[in-house]
Scaffold this active site. Structure first.
Site, PDB file in Angstrom:
ATOM      1  N   HIS A 199       0.828  -1.206   0.000  1.00 17.70           N
ATOM      2  CA  HIS A 199       0.000   0.000   0.000  1.00 17.70           C
ATOM      3  C   HIS A 199       0.857   1.248   0.000  1.00 17.70           C
ATOM      4  O   HIS A 199       0.578   2.221  -0.714  1.00 17.70           O
ATOM      5  CB  HIS A 199      -0.935  -0.001   1.215  1.00 17.70           C
ATOM      6  CG  HIS A 199      -1.941   1.104   1.196  1.00 17.70           C
ATOM      7  ND1 HIS A 199      -1.641   2.394   1.608  1.00 17.70           N
ATOM      8  CD2 HIS A 199      -3.236   1.129   0.808  1.00 17.70           C
ATOM      9  CE1 HIS A 199      -2.710   3.154   1.476  1.00 17.70           C
ATOM     10  NE2 HIS A 199      -3.690   2.416   0.989  1.00 17.70           N
ATOM     11  N   HIS A 212      -7.478  -2.975  -3.684  1.00 12.99           N
ATOM     12  CA  HIS A 212      -6.165  -2.657  -4.243  1.00 12.99           C
ATOM     13  C   HIS A 212      -5.626  -3.804  -5.098  1.00 12.99           C
ATOM     14  O   HIS A 212      -5.070  -3.576  -6.181  1.00 12.99           O
ATOM     15  CB  HIS A 212      -5.176  -2.335  -3.115  1.00 12.99           C
ATOM     16  CG  HIS A 212      -5.438  -1.027  -2.448  1.00 12.99           C
ATOM     17  ND1 HIS A 212      -5.598   0.154  -3.140  1.00 12.99           N
ATOM     18  CD2 HIS A 212      -5.587  -0.716  -1.134  1.00 12.99           C
ATOM     19  CE1 HIS A 212      -5.820   1.147  -2.295  1.00 12.99           C
ATOM     20  NE2 HIS A 212      -5.819   0.644  -1.070  1.00 12.99           N
TER      21      HIS A 212
END
Length: 317
Positions: free
Chosen positions: A202, A262
């Site tokens: 991330h 994601h």
């Protein structure tokens, strides 16, 4: 109620069934309380308020794979620490609201801690499933500190004792080396020697983002075709593409605890901005592997070891 003692925790649970916390897809709390009251290895007998419990904190998941992954980790925790009750909290407000729309209950860290205090836990080990000690991890520790202050004030300085476990990359000696070994062990076994492998984390605007860069350097030293990149912060895909020159195929794996948006969109989605599409634009075939880190025993064991350290914290004064 045991003679001369406090109400059995199961009795409390039955009276408070309307407010009982549940983790989506797991057995009801009252059933868990019954088992917890009967456990003898770690948990105290019914009638004793001194009780140890575990709270696991994750971003949250609304997908079947994500929920299955968290249930898998839940089972590993219960196997590692038999008899210790386990609760869950989701740190994402958006995820909790999304689950509420489909009538799935979930708690924030603060609310889950208050529930555990109400249930009579006097020692709580809180283990976040974060990768680095970034902004989200700091928010968990701050919420835990507020809870500790609040309970201490209510109980004359003797509230529930709370210990927060470290994230995957703790910064302690050996932490990065162990994570590097776990990362390389999670590479697809069918990968060929001339194929690259790229993990997508991330990232963070926090200083802890450097953990990703250092981990990437360690991994690349061990395997010149292995790379760690992030969506935000240091080591973005733009920085890695020149180093992938010459590779015709690259495996893509999430450096995330569970597979979510994601991994499904930013890493492997059809958008031109996804990592898979950008690799294709550079002439490299991207091969996504949709497997969260929690699904890998090598990574799960790191979080479990941090949890064990938290559980073994010093006795209350």
């Amino acid at each position: 109620m045991p003679a001369g003692g406090e109400p059995c925790l199961l009795d409390q649970c039955e009276r408070q069934a309307s407010t009982a916390t549940r983790f989506a897809g797991l057995v009801p709390l009252c059933r868990k309380m019954s088992r917890d009251c009967n456990a003898s290895q770690h948990a105290p007998k019914c009638g004793h308020m001194a009780k140890q419990g575990i709270l696991l904190a994750a971003f949250g998941s609304g997908s079947r794979q994500g929920e299955s992954t968290l249930r898998l980790f839940d089972a590993r925790v219960r196997e590692r620490f038999p008899g210790v009750p386990v609760r869950w909290a989701f740190t994402s407000v958006l995820m909790r609201e999304r689950l509420a729309t489909v009538k799935k209950k979930s708690d924030s860290v603060g609310k889950a801690l208050r529930r555990m205090a109400f249930e009579g836990f006097s020692r709580i080990a809180l283990q976040p499933l974060h990768v680095v000690p970034g902004l989200e991890y700091r928010e968990v520790t701050e919420e835990a500190a507020r809870f500790a202050t609040e309970t201490a004030r209510r109980h004359g300085g003797r509230g529930a004792r709370l210990t927060v476990g470290e994230p995957l990359l703790s910064g302690r000696p050996g932490s990065l080396d162990r994570a590097c070994r776990a990362l390389l062990a999670s590479a697809p076994p069918e990968r060929r020697p001339d194929e690259a492998v790229l993990w997508m984390g991330h990232g963070s605007r926090h200083a802890s983002s450097a953990h990703y860069r250092i981990l990437g350097e360690r991994v690349n030293e061990a395997d010149p075709l292995a790379f760690v990149g992030t969506i935000n912060g240091e080591a973005r895909l733009d920085d890695l593409l020149p180093r992938l020159a010459g590779a015709r195929r690259a495996w893509l794996l999430p450096l995330l605890s569970v597979v979510g948006r994601h991994a499904l969109e930013d890493m492997s989605g059809p958008s031109p901005a996804s990592w898979k599409s950008r690799l294709a634009a550079a002439g490299i075939e991207g091969l996504p592997v949709l497997r969260g880190m929690v699904e890998s025993p090598a990574f799960a064991d790191i979080w479990l070891d941090h949890l064990e350290t938290a559980l073994a914290g010093p006795e209350p004064a």
